[in-house]
Design a protein around this motif. Structure first.
Motif, PDB file in Angstrom:
ATOM      1  N   ASP A  22     -26.613 -26.745   4.801  1.00  0.00           N
ATOM      2  CA  ASP A  22     -27.571 -27.829   5.025  1.00  0.00           C
ATOM      3  C   ASP A  22     -28.948 -27.262   5.358  1.00  0.00           C
ATOM      4  O   ASP A  22     -29.067 -26.338   6.176  1.00  0.00           O
ATOM      5  CB  ASP A  22     -27.124 -28.697   6.217  1.00  0.00           C
ATOM      6  CG  ASP A  22     -26.320 -29.894   5.757  1.00  0.00           C
ATOM      7  OD1 ASP A  22     -26.397 -30.216   4.559  1.00  0.00           O
ATOM      8  OD2 ASP A  22     -25.633 -30.505   6.578  1.00  0.00           O
ATOM      9  N   PRO A  23     -29.998 -27.805   4.738  1.00  0.00           N
ATOM     10  CA  PRO A  23     -31.338 -27.435   5.193  1.00  0.00           C
ATOM     11  C   PRO A  23     -31.572 -28.052   6.566  1.00  0.00           C
ATOM     12  O   PRO A  23     -30.832 -28.936   6.999  1.00  0.00           O
ATOM     13  CB  PRO A  23     -32.254 -28.079   4.145  1.00  0.00           C
ATOM     14  CG  PRO A  23     -31.465 -29.234   3.610  1.00  0.00           C
ATOM     15  CD  PRO A  23     -30.025 -28.794   3.657  1.00  0.00           C
ATOM     16  N   SER A  24     -32.576 -27.589   7.266  1.00  0.00           N
ATOM     17  CA  SER A  24     -32.910 -28.220   8.545  1.00  0.00           C
ATOM     18  C   SER A  24     -33.295 -29.668   8.287  1.00  0.00           C
ATOM     19  O   SER A  24     -33.698 -30.042   7.177  1.00  0.00           O
ATOM     20  CB  SER A  24     -34.078 -27.476   9.200  1.00  0.00           C
ATOM     21  OG  SER A  24     -35.260 -27.666   8.429  1.00  0.00           O
ATOM     22  N   SER A  45     -35.819 -31.268   9.357  1.00  0.00           N
ATOM     23  CA  SER A  45     -37.244 -31.398   9.029  1.00  0.00           C
ATOM     24  C   SER A  45     -37.477 -31.082   7.550  1.00  0.00           C
ATOM     25  O   SER A  45     -38.277 -31.738   6.878  1.00  0.00           O
ATOM     26  CB  SER A  45     -38.083 -30.470   9.913  1.00  0.00           C
ATOM     27  OG  SER A  45     -37.713 -29.116   9.714  1.00  0.00           O
ATOM     28  N   ARG A  46     -36.765 -30.078   7.032  1.00  0.00           N
ATOM     29  CA  ARG A  46     -36.906 -29.747   5.612  1.00  0.00           C
ATOM     30  C   ARG A  46     -36.302 -30.845   4.744  1.00  0.00           C
ATOM     31  O   ARG A  46     -36.856 -31.195   3.702  1.00  0.00           O
ATOM     32  CB  ARG A  46     -36.245 -28.405   5.316  1.00  0.00           C
ATOM     33  CG  ARG A  46     -36.446 -27.944   3.876  1.00  0.00           C
ATOM     34  CD  ARG A  46     -36.000 -26.496   3.689  1.00  0.00           C
ATOM     35  NE  ARG A  46     -36.169 -26.068   2.319  1.00  0.00           N
ATOM     36  CZ  ARG A  46     -37.333 -25.693   1.789  1.00  0.00           C
ATOM     37  NH1 ARG A  46     -38.419 -25.689   2.539  1.00  0.00           N
ATOM     38  NH2 ARG A  46     -37.410 -25.315   0.529  1.00  0.00           N
ATOM     39  N   LEU A  47     -35.171 -31.388   5.189  1.00  0.00           N
ATOM     40  CA  LEU A  47     -34.549 -32.476   4.445  1.00  0.00           C
ATOM     41  C   LEU A  47     -35.463 -33.705   4.418  1.00  0.00           C
ATOM     42  O   LEU A  47     -35.555 -34.408   3.406  1.00  0.00           O
ATOM     43  CB  LEU A  47     -33.187 -32.831   5.054  1.00  0.00           C
ATOM     44  CG  LEU A  47     -32.342 -33.888   4.319  1.00  0.00           C
ATOM     45  CD1 LEU A  47     -32.153 -33.510   2.851  1.00  0.00           C
ATOM     46  CD2 LEU A  47     -30.989 -34.034   5.000  1.00  0.00           C
ATOM     47  N   SER A  48     -36.178 -33.938   5.528  1.00  0.00           N
ATOM     48  CA  SER A  48     -37.141 -35.040   5.558  1.00  0.00           C
ATOM     49  C   SER A  48     -38.219 -34.846   4.515  1.00  0.00           C
ATOM     50  O   SER A  48     -38.603 -35.784   3.799  1.00  0.00           O
ATOM     51  CB  SER A  48     -37.785 -35.147   6.946  1.00  0.00           C
ATOM     52  OG  SER A  48     -36.847 -35.525   7.918  1.00  0.00           O
ATOM     53  N   MET A  49     -38.707 -33.618   4.415  1.00  0.00           N
ATOM     54  CA  MET A  49     -39.740 -33.314   3.425  1.00  0.00           C
ATOM     55  C   MET A  49     -39.202 -33.524   2.009  1.00  0.00           C
ATOM     56  O   MET A  49     -39.893 -34.069   1.142  1.00  0.00           O
ATOM     57  CB  MET A  49     -40.224 -31.871   3.593  1.00  0.00           C
ATOM     58  CG  MET A  49     -41.006 -31.619   4.876  1.00  0.00           C
ATOM     59  SD  MET A  49     -41.393 -29.855   5.102  1.00  0.00           S
ATOM     60  CE  MET A  49     -42.326 -29.517   3.610  1.00  0.00           C
ATOM     61  N   GLN A  50     -37.950 -33.107   1.794  1.00  0.00           N
ATOM     62  CA  GLN A  50     -37.338 -33.275   0.476  1.00  0.00           C
ATOM     63  C   GLN A  50     -37.218 -34.757   0.114  1.00  0.00           C
ATOM     64  O   GLN A  50     -37.485 -35.158  -1.030  1.00  0.00           O
ATOM     65  CB  GLN A  50     -35.953 -32.625   0.446  1.00  0.00           C
ATOM     66  CG  GLN A  50     -35.961 -31.113   0.476  1.00  0.00           C
ATOM     67  CD  GLN A  50     -34.546 -30.547   0.457  1.00  0.00           C
ATOM     68  OE1 GLN A  50     -33.564 -31.283   0.330  1.00  0.00           O
ATOM     69  NE2 GLN A  50     -34.447 -29.224   0.591  1.00  0.00           N
ATOM     70  N   ARG A  69     -39.028 -37.303   1.267  1.00  0.00           N
ATOM     71  CA  ARG A  69     -40.350 -37.878   0.989  1.00  0.00           C
ATOM     72  C   ARG A  69     -40.825 -37.486  -0.422  1.00  0.00           C
ATOM     73  O   ARG A  69     -41.375 -38.307  -1.160  1.00  0.00           O
ATOM     74  CB  ARG A  69     -41.359 -37.425   2.040  1.00  0.00           C
ATOM     75  CG  ARG A  69     -41.156 -38.062   3.408  1.00  0.00           C
ATOM     76  CD  ARG A  69     -42.372 -37.832   4.307  1.00  0.00           C
ATOM     77  NE  ARG A  69     -42.182 -38.475   5.597  1.00  0.00           N
ATOM     78  CZ  ARG A  69     -41.642 -37.887   6.658  1.00  0.00           C
ATOM     79  NH1 ARG A  69     -41.245 -36.625   6.572  1.00  0.00           N
ATOM     80  NH2 ARG A  69     -41.513 -38.538   7.794  1.00  0.00           N
ATOM     81  N   GLN A  70     -40.605 -36.235  -0.775  1.00  0.00           N
ATOM     82  CA  GLN A  70     -40.987 -35.790  -2.119  1.00  0.00           C
ATOM     83  C   GLN A  70     -40.158 -36.517  -3.179  1.00  0.00           C
ATOM     84  O   GLN A  70     -40.671 -36.880  -4.248  1.00  0.00           O
ATOM     85  CB  GLN A  70     -40.792 -34.268  -2.245  1.00  0.00           C
ATOM     86  CG  GLN A  70     -41.189 -33.685  -3.593  1.00  0.00           C
ATOM     87  CD  GLN A  70     -42.664 -33.936  -3.923  1.00  0.00           C
ATOM     88  OE1 GLN A  70     -43.512 -33.981  -3.046  1.00  0.00           O
ATOM     89  NE2 GLN A  70     -42.956 -34.106  -5.207  1.00  0.00           N
TER      90      GLN A  70
END
Length: 554
Positions: free
Chosen positions: A498-500, A502-507, A509-510
């Motif tokens: 699993d990504p962190s 915060s990184r998953l949030s960025m993914q 949104r993108q």
């Protein structure tokens, strides 16, 4: 008895009636045939007497046996002094006593209020007070809750309440009666017509006390008969009842009444978990089941984790109650071989179904078309101006099974209905060229982000297409500058690497950005949660999610 006599008897009090010209039209077109629900049930019981009507655990009742118990309970109610126009509240889980109480009370002209098991004192006492109900029928316990405690509160606060009947250990209340004491007795037919109110359904939504929806015998039975035909039910149909039996979806779309009309068998599930329901599907060779999207996601996840693919063996899986994510619809059809039918409707009336011969893309991406050619539909803008096909707007409707007003709610009715009788559903929809509805959200679920309106379901559809998202719910969060911002609650699939978050949030949104939505529709904030909260019917409880945000901001 004439209509004016019935009005004097109080049977029309608080009821908004259909205008005479519409009554004449619906009768002339054969939608309304003058049959009461009691007459409907008796006809089914006679026609299919030897067929198994209901299975609950190890208890099996034929149509003839169910009718006998209904007749006996009707005689009991009549002996207790209940009569046409009296109201009662039925709050029972998925057990046979629910159907006995429903048909028996209607059989003597009583008007049951269809309370869900998850309702508590605030709702039940409101139902009793508004209808001046004399009788409350509940279970001893269900899902860990003791309904006798609720009954005590209602008895103290509701002066109209004369009797409480408890299925199970009653304590100080009356037990479910031994109806075998009434073997030869039959209650007399009430002086009512099929145009009078048979029972009260409840308005949907996750906020506020539900409003009471008066359903007449004629309007409700038309939708039942038409739905049974659309759903192609017959005597071989075996339907699993996983959702609450009292809900409109479970009762009439095509539901238990549609199944009884066809002579099929109803199998009751005490709760809707995959463990319980998958075993019942296998044991009874279930052909039809109905779920809300959250449950469909749970069932699909269970199959994905290695359980038997129960979807492929069903003749039809209905999903309704909320917008089914396109990604989940596609997975059910393409991965699991499911014969899917989307259902979009409301307890107030209008129901739409995808048809079995619709294209796969229509079944995946639309919520179907109306039952009747006389279901009048308007899609309008904020000023009630009709929009062109394909444009998103507010859904308005009227028709042969859509009510003309809530019970004793004059002020609300002025807002909820147009002057010419169209019901404002609160749904944001658009219509395809071939007449199918696509639900884009709820107008009250819109987020007003500094004047920019966000239809929550549009963003949720995009989020749900991300491979790690199981379910999403977009809700408004308070903001000093903009008034409201958007927050996406995400229930996600865990993976080995699993990504962190915060990184998953960025993914995510993108992902929404590449989906082609406007920039202001990209979630301002994302919260990851283990499990979604649910309402009584199993819809995601956005009220609870919004409350979490409010508490966190304090």
């Amino acid at each position: 008895m004439q209509d004016h006599q019935l009005a004097e008897a109080g049977l029309w009090e608080g009821i908004v009636q259909y205008p005479p010209e519409f009554i004449e039209k619906y009768i002339a077109k054969g939608y309304w045939i003058g049959q009461t629900i009691s007459e409907f049930f008796n006809e089914c019981a006679q026609k299919y007497a030897k067929n198994t009507a209901v299975i609950s655990a190890e208890e099996h009742l034929s149509y003839a046996e169910l009718k006998r118990q209904v007749d006996q309970f009707s005689a009991y109610l009549e002996q207790k002094g209940y009569q046409a126009g009296d109201s009662l509240v039925i709050q029972l889980p998925n057990i046979i006593e629910f159907f006995i109480a429903y048909f028996a009370s209607i059989g003597i002209g009583m008007r049951p209020v269809m309370s869900l098991p998850a309702h508590r004192h605030a709702e039940v006492s409101h139902f009793i007070a508004q209808t001046e109900a004399k009788l409350y029928i509940c279970a001893e316990r269900h899902s860990g809750f003791d309904y006798r405690t609720l009954a005590r509160e209602c008895r103290q606060r509701c002066p109209s309440l004369q009797q409480v009947i408890v299925v199970g250990e009653p304590e100080e209340f009356d037990p479910w009666p031994d109806v075998s004491a009434f073997p030869e007795q039959h209650a007399g037919a009430p002086n009512i017509t099929a145009r009078h109110v048979a029972f009260f359904q409840l308005s949907g939504g996750s906020t506020g006390t539900p409003k009471l929806i008066p359903r007449t015998h004629d309007d409700y039975l038309y939708s039942v008969r038409a739905s049974a035909e659309i759903c192609q039910l017959d005597e071989t149909s075996k339907m699993l009842m996983a959702l609450p039996a009292a809900h409109n979806f479970s009762l009439s779309s095509a539901g238990s009444l549609g199944l009884f009309f066809a002579g099929g068998t109803l199998v009751l599930a005490k709760e809707p978990s995959p463990n319980t329901c998958f075993a019942l599907i296998e044991k009874h060779r279930i052909s039809h089941a109905a779920l809300v999207p959250a449950l469909a996601a749970k069932w699909a996840e269970t199959v994905q984790q290695g359980a038997a693919n129960i979807f492929a063996g069903l003749k039809a899986l209905q999903v309704g109650g909320a917008r089914l994510p396109d990604a989940l619809a596609r997975q059910l059809i393409e991965e699991y071989g499911c014969r899917l039918q989307q259902v979009f409707g409301m307890a107030e009336g209008l129901v739409n179904y995808t048809r079995y011969d619709d294209s796969a893309e229509s079944i995946i991406s639309t919520q179907g078309s109306r039952i009747s050619a006389d279901d009048e539909i308007k899609i309008v803008d904020d000023e009630d101006r009709e929009l062109a096909a394909g444009e998103v707007g507010h859904l308005l409707t009227r028709g042969p099974y859509t009510i003309r007003g809530y019970f004793k709610a004059d002020e609300h009715n002025r807002k909820a209905f147009t002057r010419d009788g169209f019901y404002r559903t609160g749904d944001l929809v658009r219509m395809t060229e071939d007449g199918n509805i696509i639900v884009e959200g709820r107008s009250k679920d819109q987020i007003n982000r500094g004047g920019e309106k966000i239809a929550t379901e549009e963003v949720e559809q995009a989020l749900n297409l991300h491979p790690q998202v199981m379910q999403s719910a977009l809700v408004a969060m308070p903001d000093r500058m903009l008034g409201e911002k958007s927050c996406a609650f995400i229930q996600w699939r865990r993976e080995e690497k699993d990504p962190s978050l915060s990184r998953l949030s960025m993914q995510l949104r993108q992902h929404v950005r590449t989906f082609g939505l406007a920039t202001f529709k990209i979630p301002d904030h994302i919260e990851f949660i283990e499990d979604m909260p649910y309402t009584a019917l199993g819809k995601i409880d956005k009220k609870e999610l919004r409350q979490r945000l409010i508490q966190a901001s304090n």
